[in-house]
Enzyme design. Structure first.
Site, PDB file in Angstrom:
ATOM      1  N   GLU A  96      24.379 -32.591  16.395  1.00 34.73           N
ATOM      2  CA  GLU A  96      23.035 -32.029  16.495  1.00 34.73           C
ATOM      3  C   GLU A  96      21.910 -32.982  16.127  1.00 34.73           C
ATOM      4  OE1 GLU A  96      22.315 -28.816  17.549  1.00 34.73           O
ATOM      5  OE2 GLU A  96      24.427 -28.732  18.091  1.00 34.73           O
TER       6      GLU A  96
ATOM      7  N   SER B 107      52.666  27.059  -5.893  1.00 37.54           N
ATOM      8  CA  SER B 107      53.016  27.074  -7.320  1.00 37.54           C
ATOM      9  C   SER B 107      52.393  25.942  -8.114  1.00 37.54           C
ATOM     10  CB  SER B 107      54.538  27.022  -7.483  1.00 37.54           C
ATOM     11  OG  SER B 107      55.132  28.186  -6.946  1.00 37.54           O
TER      12      SER B 107
END
Length: 835
Positions: A90, A463
């Protein structure tokens, strides 16, 4: 001669005119554009758009939410070779220019004049920072002028290292990856420190055109770009000739790597996401929040495996429903189908390629072969219905055929036939002392159904609800030795023109039964008569105090059999009161939320503290600073909270801490959970529930070889829902299993053989290497020998006497004379109370 001088003079005047014109235009542009330029100083405090991340209590990544994947890194963390790769690609003059590269701009100008369009922008890295942070990506001259002016200002106020750091963290690199760390994870599943030179060059080639040079989309172009960058690095002296040669000859290795999840907990992630969005709004997706949950990664993994194993075991008990697909004998179709069929949990899709007398040959998703012995599939009787299976298979061809798409699990080096479960299961675990949720699994497969059965499924508890019925009875004055008649009873209901004949699950009745035995044997008739004697309103009042939803409770005797429809989370919350000594806590899952390493939210849970009103044993003469919340929670123990124990277990933390010279103030700072149950009642119920493990329906849990466990099984009518909820004082866990659309699991499925094994598998890991910690016996409790048949104090010469615990005021008086035991508990009864 004069002509030459004139030409030179003309040329100088032209040059001066061009320079002056350029200066004038530049000055005018600066004066026109500079007032509208943003402040470069804001770059010093930039907050990168970072996704929401969710972690376990021990820092394992659970999930990430947000449009952009980004993990900001400091300049010092970036390898030099990676920086060099970006410079070569770049801006190789980055360290020598002042933000604008004249050579690059001249090259771009020549391209514009010669082609009539912008070919390259001549942008430096600094100019890209200006564009990425402040400007649009529109390719117009005004933006380029702004870019140049901003770049010059950035170079004036920031160092080269700061500019490079901003650039490397901001750039878009394809596949939702913003910044180099995210790109390294997406393309290679690595950190930037782990990347090789060719991998670095591949990533450095992406900013120019993330879609065009993406190795996952266009590998040819990506390789050309990579090799060009490597060549530039060699030319610039950044790498040697051997490094270049090796790198360009390295095959590409980029593949898509999904979210780097360290802990599979999708139901947790969704619960937390919803809560965070409610607290912080949609900005939570972008503002870099880190959410640390109460989830224990080891327990969560154990919960995942326990649910998977439990559902597979249930499926194997009910037979094989056949292959998912029959694909014929086309290799191409096999490969394509496997590619398009995802694994679900531990279940991997495979295709049967050969069937022999004692084994089947399989094709795995990657195309490799595997062998499944008949031993690993002989369970597969043909499924007829939930209560019936066909004949046992004698050879593999009775089960599978070539071209079948089936599911398998890999267990200890073997391949076992499996299938996608149709039943569902859920588990939630939490710390009784403060309600911190340590594990949640809301179903078999979150990605198939996001329905969280822990928090959303209202199911009858059967239960498993009985401990609350017994708690109300003990609280009202009954004892563990009180006799209740376990005998048939019929309740008439003139309004419904029907009768209610409740029965025990084994259709048997056992006559006068002590409360303790009635609980651990889970006798339905005993529970009904207990509720009838205690009173429905009284029991509902107590249940509401325990933190359970009264509006979901039936106002009739069916309450005693667990007909209430509640969620596993609500049941688990009620059980924490039984586990922590009688305090109502509130479940929570978010421990704290951080942003930019600053805590913006800290949980402030209620703490079950039995000794918070006592004076600490240790005194101190100087001010001490300790963590204000977590320290207190961690310091509670059976021996009591002391300043010394807190300081020993929790390092001094100046952030959000408490300073005091009075140790009594430490106890006052605890956010105490309210006591909702007499600690003696709690102790007796806990002691009774321990017998469920040692002598009752939860006997399978004896395999854990612990003496501090208590719990209760639960099975509803027609086995539509099965449960086990159990605990010790340090951890509570609740398991449910059933179908989303309620129907029977099968006539032989109960809480004891379907839900309890899941609980055991989880607790085996969760409690590994943890010392036993039973609730301490409080004052006001007496232990005495009783006759197990009458519940009365035992005579000195009785050989079958057993010990029982009582509240002092409720302990029976020794009376060594025969008395007839009354078991007539019907009293005045309104049949309308039944339903």
């Amino acid at each position: 001669m004069k002509k030459a001088v004139s030409v030179i003079r003309f040329g100088l005047w032209c040059a001066l005119a061009v320079f002056s014109g350029t200066l004038l235009i530049g000055s005018s542009a600066y004066l026109f554009l500079s007032p509208s330029l943003p402040s470069v100083d804001s770059l010093r405090d930039i907050n990168f758009q970072t996704p929401l991340r969710i972690y376990s209590a021990d820092n394992k990544l659970i999930a990430e939410f947000g449009e952009k994947r980004r993990t900001p890194v400091d300049f010092e963390q970036v390898p030099k070779e990676l920086i060099d790769a970006f410079l070569a690609a770049e801006d190789d003059r980055f360290y020598s220019h002042n933000g604008v590269d004249i050579v690059g701009l001249a090259r771009a100008t020549v391209q514009l004049v010669s082609t009539g369009s912008i070919q390259s922008g001549g942008s430096t890295i600094t100019m890209q920072v200006a564009k990425n942070f402040f400007l649009s990506h529109e390719r117009v001259f005004s933006r380029k002028f702004n870019e140049i002016l901003l770049a010059l200002e950035i170079e004036r106020k920031l160092s080269k290292q700061e500019i490079m750091e901003l650039y490397l963290n901001k750039i878009y690199l394809g596949n939702r990856a913003y910044g180099i760390e995210a790109a390294a994870q997406v393309y290679y599943g690595k950190t930037i420190q782990e990347l090789t030179l060719p991998q670095m060059a591949m990533i450095a080639g992406l900013p120019k055109a993330p879609s065009r040079y993406n190795p996952l989309v266009n590998l040819t172009r990506a390789l050309e770009r990579r090799d060009w960058i490597l060549g530039r690095m060699k030319t610039l002296g950044m790498i040697s000739e051997p490094q270049y040669t090796f790198a360009v000859n390295t095959p590409p290795t980029a593949t898509f790597h999904g979210l780097p999840v360290e802990l599979e907990a999708p139901y947790v992630a969704e619960m937390v996401r919803m809560e965070v969005i409610e607290k912080l709004g949609t900005a939570a997706y972008t503002d870099g929040y880190k959410v640390y949950t109460t989830i224990n990664s080891a327990q969560q993994k154990a919960a995942n495996l326990a649910i998977d194993k439990g559902l597979q075991a249930y499926d194997e008990r009910h037979g094989f429903r056949g292959p998912e697909l029959q694909l014929g004998e086309s290799l191409e179709i096999w490969q394509q189908t496997l590619k398009n069929t995802s694994p679900i949990g531990s279940l991997e899709p495979v295709v049967v390629t050969e069937v022999h007398e004692d084994r089947a040959i399989l094709m795995l998703r990657d195309g490799s072969p595997a062998v499944m012995d008949f031993e690993q599939m002989k369970w597969a009787k043909p499924y007829i219905d939930v209560n019936r299976q066909g004949k046992a298979p004698k050879q593999p061809s009775d089960i599978v055929a070539v071209g079948d798409l089936i599911r398998v699990r890999h267990i200890d080096g073997t391949v076992r036939l499996s299938q996608l479960p149709e039943a569902q299961a859920a588990i939630v675990a939490m710390q009784p002392k403060d309600g911190a949720i340590t594990a949640i699994v809301g179903g078999f497969n979150f990605y198939d159904s996001k329905y969280n059965r822990v928090t959303q499924a209202n199911r009858q508890v059967g239960s498993a609800f009985k401990p609350f019925i017994y708690t109300a009875a003990i609280n009202k004055g009954m004892t563990a030795a009180t006799l209740i008649n376990d005998a048939p009873v019929v309740f008439n209901d003139d309004q419904l023109e029907s009768h209610w004949r409740p029965q025990n699950d084994n259709q048997k009745f056992y006559g006068p039964t002590r409360l303790r035995k009635g609980l651990y044997r889970s006798r339905n008739l005993v529970s009904i008569r207990i509720l009838q004697r205690t009173g429905i309103d009284y029991t509902l009042d107590l249940i509401e105090q325990l933190g359970m939803p009264r509006d979901k409770m039936p106002d009739n005797l069916s309450l005693s059999l667990g007909s209430a429809g509640i969620t596993p989370m609500e049941l688990a919350t009620g059980y924490t009161v039984l586990a922590n000594g009688g305090f109502r806590i509130e479940p929570y899952i978010i421990q704290h939320i951080d942003q930019l390493d600053k805590t913006i939210y800290q949980a402030d849970p209620l703490i079950a503290c039995r000794n918070c009103d006592e004076t600490p044993e240790a005194e101190t003469s100087s001010a001490q600073t300790i963590p204000a919340e977590e320290g207190f929670a961690a310091g509670f123990s059976e021996e009591g909270l002391t300043l010394e124990s807190i300081l020993e277990e929790n390092p001094i933390n100046p952030d959000g801490s408490l300073t005091t010279t009075d140790p009594k103030e430490l106890l006052k700072s605890v956010k105490k959970a309210p006591r909702v149950m007499d600690e003696r009642v709690n102790y007796i119920v806990y002691d009774m529930m321990k017998d469920v493990i040692t002598e009752g329906t939860g006997r399978r849990a004896k395999a854990l070889n612990r003496n501090d466990l208590a719990g209760k099984t639960g099975t509803t009518n027609d086995q539509r829902d099965v449960w086990f909820s159990g605990f010790n004082p340090e951890l509570q866990a609740t398991v449910w299993m059933g179908f989303d659309q309620p129907k029977t699991l099968g006539r032989w499925e109960y809480g004891a053989n379907a839900a309890l094994p899941v609980w055991i598998d989880f607790m085996k890991v969760a409690l590994a290497n943890k010392p036993e910690t039973s609730l301490p016996q409080p004052d006001g409790i007496v232990t005495m020998k009783i006759n197990p048949e009458t519940g009365k104090p035992a005579r000195p010469d009785e050989t079958n006497a057993i010990f029982e615990v009582f509240r002092t005021e409720n302990a029976p008086k020794p009376e060594f004379e025969d008395e007839e035991t009354s078991t007539n508990d019907n009293g005045d009864f309104n049949p309308g109370d039944i339903f």
